[in-house]
Design a protein around this motif. Sequence first.
Motif, PDB file in Angstrom:
ATOM      1  N   ARG A   1       0.827  -1.208   0.000  1.00  0.00           N
ATOM      2  CA  ARG A   1       0.000   0.000   0.000  1.00  0.00           C
ATOM      3  C   ARG A   1       0.860   1.255   0.000  1.00  0.00           C
ATOM      4  NH1 ARG A   1      -4.293   0.236   4.568  1.00  0.00           N
ATOM      5  NH2 ARG A   1      -4.405   2.365   3.801  1.00  0.00           N
ATOM      6  N   PHE A   2       1.973   1.222   0.778  1.00  0.00           N
ATOM      7  CA  PHE A   2       2.880   2.378   0.833  1.00  0.00           C
ATOM      8  C   PHE A   2       3.366   2.743  -0.564  1.00  0.00           C
ATOM      9  CE2 PHE A   2       7.327   3.771   0.784  1.00  0.00           C
ATOM     10  CZ  PHE A   2       7.247   4.956   1.495  1.00  0.00           C
ATOM     11  N   PHE A   3       3.689   1.695  -1.348  1.00  0.00           N
ATOM     12  CA  PHE A   3       4.258   1.984  -2.659  1.00  0.00           C
ATOM     13  C   PHE A   3       3.198   2.301  -3.706  1.00  0.00           C
ATOM     14  CE2 PHE A   3       7.860  -0.232  -0.705  1.00  0.00           C
ATOM     15  CZ  PHE A   3       8.850   0.703  -0.971  1.00  0.00           C
ATOM     16  N   THR A   4       1.935   1.938  -3.458  1.00  0.00           N
ATOM     17  CA  THR A   4       0.929   2.152  -4.483  1.00  0.00           C
ATOM     18  C   THR A   4       0.019   3.333  -4.183  1.00  0.00           C
ATOM     19  OG1 THR A   4      -0.379   0.461  -3.382  1.00  0.00           O
ATOM     20  CG2 THR A   4       0.874  -0.220  -5.321  1.00  0.00           C
TER      21      THR A   4
ATOM     22  N   VAL B   1       5.155   7.742  -1.774  1.00  0.00           N
ATOM     23  CA  VAL B   1       6.471   7.674  -2.420  1.00  0.00           C
ATOM     24  C   VAL B   1       6.967   9.082  -2.745  1.00  0.00           C
ATOM     25  CG1 VAL B   1       7.724   6.886  -4.467  1.00  0.00           C
ATOM     26  CG2 VAL B   1       6.127   5.348  -3.296  1.00  0.00           C
ATOM     27  N   ALA B   2       6.025   9.922  -3.207  1.00  0.00           N
ATOM     28  CA  ALA B   2       6.412  11.301  -3.517  1.00  0.00           C
ATOM     29  C   ALA B   2       6.948  11.994  -2.266  1.00  0.00           C
ATOM     30  CB  ALA B   2       5.205  12.067  -4.065  1.00  0.00           C
ATOM     31  N   ALA B   3       6.256  11.791  -1.127  1.00  0.00           N
ATOM     32  CA  ALA B   3       6.708  12.406   0.125  1.00  0.00           C
ATOM     33  C   ALA B   3       8.084  11.870   0.524  1.00  0.00           C
ATOM     34  CB  ALA B   3       5.699  12.138   1.237  1.00  0.00           C
ATOM     35  N   THR B   4       8.278  10.572   0.256  1.00  0.00           N
ATOM     36  CA  THR B   4       9.587   9.988   0.572  1.00  0.00           C
ATOM     37  C   THR B   4      10.682  10.655  -0.248  1.00  0.00           C
ATOM     38  OG1 THR B   4       8.471   7.901   0.959  1.00  0.00           O
ATOM     39  CG2 THR B   4      10.864   7.816   0.777  1.00  0.00           C
ATOM     40  N   PHE B   5      10.399  10.879  -1.534  1.00  0.00           N
ATOM     41  CA  PHE B   5      11.403  11.536  -2.377  1.00  0.00           C
ATOM     42  C   PHE B   5      11.691  12.951  -1.891  1.00  0.00           C
ATOM     43  CE2 PHE B   5      10.667   8.268  -5.779  1.00  0.00           C
ATOM     44  CZ  PHE B   5      11.983   7.836  -5.784  1.00  0.00           C
ATOM     45  N   VAL B   6      10.638  13.649  -1.457  1.00  0.00           N
ATOM     46  CA  VAL B   6      10.854  14.996  -0.910  1.00  0.00           C
ATOM     47  C   VAL B   6      11.784  14.911   0.300  1.00  0.00           C
ATOM     48  CG1 VAL B   6       9.772  16.934   0.280  1.00  0.00           C
ATOM     49  CG2 VAL B   6       8.673  15.933  -1.746  1.00  0.00           C
ATOM     50  N   SER B   7      11.498  13.950   1.186  1.00  0.00           N
ATOM     51  CA  SER B   7      12.328  13.799   2.385  1.00  0.00           C
ATOM     52  C   SER B   7      13.770  13.495   2.036  1.00  0.00           C
ATOM     53  CB  SER B   7      11.777  12.684   3.280  1.00  0.00           C
ATOM     54  OG  SER B   7      10.746  13.194   4.080  1.00  0.00           O
TER      55      SER B   7
ATOM     56  N   LEU C   1      19.887  11.704   9.140  1.00  0.00           N
ATOM     57  CA  LEU C   1      18.865  11.003   9.913  1.00  0.00           C
ATOM     58  C   LEU C   1      17.930  11.985  10.608  1.00  0.00           C
ATOM     59  CD1 LEU C   1      18.265   8.065  10.528  1.00  0.00           C
ATOM     60  CD2 LEU C   1      19.597   8.291  12.621  1.00  0.00           C
ATOM     61  N   ILE C   2      18.514  13.006  11.219  1.00  0.00           N
ATOM     62  CA  ILE C   2      17.696  13.996  11.934  1.00  0.00           C
ATOM     63  C   ILE C   2      16.770  14.706  10.962  1.00  0.00           C
ATOM     64  CG2 ILE C   2      17.771  16.166  13.234  1.00  0.00           C
ATOM     65  CD1 ILE C   2      20.491  15.143  14.373  1.00  0.00           C
ATOM     66  N   SER C   3      17.332  15.104   9.805  1.00  0.00           N
ATOM     67  CA  SER C   3      16.532  15.804   8.812  1.00  0.00           C
ATOM     68  C   SER C   3      15.412  14.908   8.289  1.00  0.00           C
ATOM     69  CB  SER C   3      17.425  16.256   7.658  1.00  0.00           C
ATOM     70  OG  SER C   3      16.648  16.659   6.563  1.00  0.00           O
ATOM     71  N   PHE C   4      15.750  13.641   8.047  1.00  0.00           N
ATOM     72  CA  PHE C   4      14.776  12.716   7.485  1.00  0.00           C
ATOM     73  C   PHE C   4      13.615  12.488   8.442  1.00  0.00           C
ATOM     74  CE2 PHE C   4      13.249   8.765   5.555  1.00  0.00           C
ATOM     75  CZ  PHE C   4      13.414   9.061   4.219  1.00  0.00           C
ATOM     76  N   ASP C   5      13.891  12.550   9.735  1.00  0.00           N
ATOM     77  CA  ASP C   5      12.899  12.302  10.782  1.00  0.00           C
ATOM     78  C   ASP C   5      12.146  13.543  11.221  1.00  0.00           C
ATOM     79  OD1 ASP C   5      13.081   9.671  11.147  1.00  0.00           O
ATOM     80  OD2 ASP C   5      14.272   9.737  12.989  1.00  0.00           O
TER      81      ASP C   5
ATOM     82  N   ALA D   1       3.058  23.274   0.094  1.00  0.00           N
ATOM     83  CA  ALA D   1       2.330  22.135  -0.468  1.00  0.00           C
ATOM     84  C   ALA D   1       3.254  21.221  -1.275  1.00  0.00           C
ATOM     85  CB  ALA D   1       1.201  22.636  -1.345  1.00  0.00           C
ATOM     86  N   ASP D   2       4.290  21.794  -1.909  1.00  0.00           N
ATOM     87  CA  ASP D   2       5.166  20.967  -2.751  1.00  0.00           C
ATOM     88  C   ASP D   2       6.319  20.351  -1.970  1.00  0.00           C
ATOM     89  OD1 ASP D   2       6.372  23.377  -2.223  1.00  0.00           O
ATOM     90  OD2 ASP D   2       7.411  23.489  -4.162  1.00  0.00           O
ATOM     91  N   THR D   3       6.409  20.628  -0.670  1.00  0.00           N
ATOM     92  CA  THR D   3       7.518  20.049   0.096  1.00  0.00           C
ATOM     93  C   THR D   3       7.009  19.321   1.332  1.00  0.00           C
ATOM     94  OG1 THR D   3       7.783  22.218   1.098  1.00  0.00           O
ATOM     95  CG2 THR D   3       9.400  21.583  -0.579  1.00  0.00           C
ATOM     96  N   ILE D   4       5.928  18.544   1.147  1.00  0.00           N
ATOM     97  CA  ILE D   4       5.440  17.729   2.259  1.00  0.00           C
ATOM     98  C   ILE D   4       6.389  16.549   2.421  1.00  0.00           C
ATOM     99  CG2 ILE D   4       3.512  16.337   3.118  1.00  0.00           C
ATOM    100  CD1 ILE D   4       2.959  19.339   2.930  1.00  0.00           C
ATOM    101  N   THR D   5       7.134  16.556   3.530  1.00  0.00           N
ATOM    102  CA  THR D   5       8.085  15.458   3.758  1.00  0.00           C
ATOM    103  C   THR D   5       7.338  14.254   4.316  1.00  0.00           C
ATOM    104  OG1 THR D   5       8.561  16.146   6.015  1.00  0.00           O
ATOM    105  CG2 THR D   5       9.945  17.077   4.276  1.00  0.00           C
ATOM    106  N   LEU D   6       7.995  13.124   4.320  1.00  0.00           N
ATOM    107  CA  LEU D   6       7.355  11.890   4.779  1.00  0.00           C
ATOM    108  C   LEU D   6       6.821  12.010   6.212  1.00  0.00           C
ATOM    109  CD1 LEU D   6       6.590   9.028   3.985  1.00  0.00           C
ATOM    110  CD2 LEU D   6       8.855   8.278   4.760  1.00  0.00           C
ATOM    111  N   PRO D   7       7.616  12.477   7.183  1.00  0.00           N
ATOM    112  CA  PRO D   7       7.074  12.589   8.547  1.00  0.00           C
ATOM    113  C   PRO D   7       5.884  13.540   8.618  1.00  0.00           C
ATOM    114  CG  PRO D   7       9.453  12.798   8.579  1.00  0.00           C
ATOM    115  CD  PRO D   7       9.033  12.832   7.140  1.00  0.00           C
ATOM    116  N   VAL D   8       5.925  14.619   7.845  1.00  0.00           N
ATOM    117  CA  VAL D   8       4.798  15.568   7.858  1.00  0.00           C
ATOM    118  C   VAL D   8       3.552  14.889   7.307  1.00  0.00           C
ATOM    119  CG1 VAL D   8       3.896  17.698   6.831  1.00  0.00           C
ATOM    120  CG2 VAL D   8       6.237  17.631   7.741  1.00  0.00           C
ATOM    121  N   LYS D   9       3.726  14.128   6.216  1.00  0.00           N
ATOM    122  CA  LYS D   9       2.578  13.439   5.628  1.00  0.00           C
ATOM    123  C   LYS D   9       2.028  12.384   6.591  1.00  0.00           C
ATOM    124  CE  LYS D   9       0.950  10.975   1.544  1.00  0.00           C
ATOM    125  NZ  LYS D   9      -0.427  11.510   1.674  1.00  0.00           N
TER     126      LYS D   9
END
Lengths: 260, 367
Positions: free
Chosen positions: A52-55, A60-66, A197-201, A212-220
């Motif tokens: 589900r995460f990948f589909t 995935v888009a949020a992951t790429f932003v992160s 790691l800190i930035s990613f989290d 709106a165009d920089t929703i990171t994974l943790p934010v999402k």
Amino acid sequence: MPTRADRGVSIIAWTILVFLLLPSLVVVPIAFGNSNEIIFPPHAFGVVLFRRFFTEPGWVAATFVSVRVACLTTALVLVVGVPAAYALSRGHFPGKRALALFLLSPIMVPGVVIALALYIYYARIGLHDGTTRVVLGHVVATLPFVVVTASAGLRQVDPALETAATIMGASRFTLFWRVTLPLIRSSIVAGGLFAFLISFDEVVISWFVARADTITLPVKMFSSIQWEVSAVLAAISTMLTALSVIICLAVAALQRKEAR
Amino acid sequence: MRDAATNGAPALDATHPMVRLDQVAKAYGTVQALRPIDLEVRKGEFLTLLGPSGSGKTTLLNMIAGMTGPSQGRVWIDGRDVTETPPAKRGIGMVFQNYALMPHMTIFQNIAFPLQIRRVPAAEIRRRVTKVLEIVRLPHVAGRKPRELSGGQQQRVSLARCIVYNPSLILMDEPLGALDKNLREQMQLEIRRLHTELGITMVYVTHDQEEALNMSDRIMLMNGGAAEQLATPHELYFAPCSRFAAEFIGTSSLVPAEITGPGMARLVDGTTVVIARGATTGLGHVMIRPESMRLTALPGGASTPNAVHGTLQDTLVTGGTVKHFVTLRTGEMLVIQELENEHRTNFEHGQAVSVSWPVNAAIFLDR
């Protein structure tokens, strides 16, 4: 030979560690459950949630932003932090202690205060580019870690090596580039991995300053949990935990190599 | 300070000294670490700064290197006033006690480093590194890392890294301090050989008097931040200028004494002896080196002008030499050293003996 007291201390330490780790570990079996609800222990196992995460749209888009934000943050914070640590450890200038304190201050100030301050400041100077906003915020948050690890590395460098290079005729630039920098390489890599790691989290600063165009994974993740408690989050948490563990092991391996 | 450097020192280029220190001193706040010092190191000379720790020898070396700035005075290298010149621009080489080889570079890269700084072409670098590795007798280690070499090998590489860029002056700060005794002696010879073959001026810092005596053309003995004596090893040994110099270099017997007339001194036990050298008035000590003294049994000892009577305390046989310890009536101890041989007279402990020495062996020290 460990004494009885040593053994007692290590039992306590391990107990605390397990207590702290347990909540993170609980999400792992949940992530491998087949249900869309958060159930522990799960009734059946599978990789449905990872699929589900990948589909599902957005993850995935949020992951790429992160990843993009974390990479840019790491690069920028190293470029700023390592020379800063070098100046602090080798230079003599007025206000050195004040500068050191200033560079480390983001550790002492609550994250939400930094986040709010940046929000107001960006509005004031009219900085609207989402990536720049998040990356600069993360640089502020990660800078102390890079300065501390790089400074620790610099303290380990034998002063005679720098003296020797200087007497051989090396300029300041050559000395830094050819001698000091290679000698603190593993400290820099460790600082960079921590910064990544800190930035990613990071969620608080990103939440305040993201566009709106920089929703990171943790934010999402954080925003999605307000609508529904999706079991996908367990799968993502598992992957984030795995990433953290891998990076921490890499840092530990680096330090062991350094100690040799 | 008595500069008695004319005898025994090798003939050297006399146009201008390689190093000239002109009233150089160093103070940290109110603490005077180094009192004003004048020194000239001649071209091609091997000069040692010798002294106990805290005597200022390393401070002085660092001022020649430019790592420490003098509080006053001027530093000249090769005829140029370099007092304000940073170390990187002084054109010198330095060898450290802990070798200071770059751990992240191979031996080749370490030696090539100063050449790369000087923008020497790569082919030339290869040729010169190979050559200096041959000079220090380590032709096979180019590809290794410093930590794969022994201490002695690392110090040779460090020497190679110095001589590869032909500095006019090499400074050495206790370079053999971390090596064990046998290796140290071997490296002393090695450094002497390099000095002779290459003709580079060397200023060497050590606290080991034996090392200084073995290697140096001249020695500057330092004590408490000041120059005590500047002399050849031979002069320093046989004509020390003070009690400190006499005691720091080799073994010496010192007996309190007073000058009573021209060339005459009365020892503390009342004996009058002939003094050929040293100070000519006042109170002080008579110094005699152990190998200058002769031991004879009493009664019946030779009646020489320089003889004192005492009691033999002990005799120590250390391989090829024998040491006798004799106390005077007033308690002072004399150490007499002679070469061991099969027909040596045996003395009893507690036996009354006469100790004598040639007229020119005794020196009067008034400080």
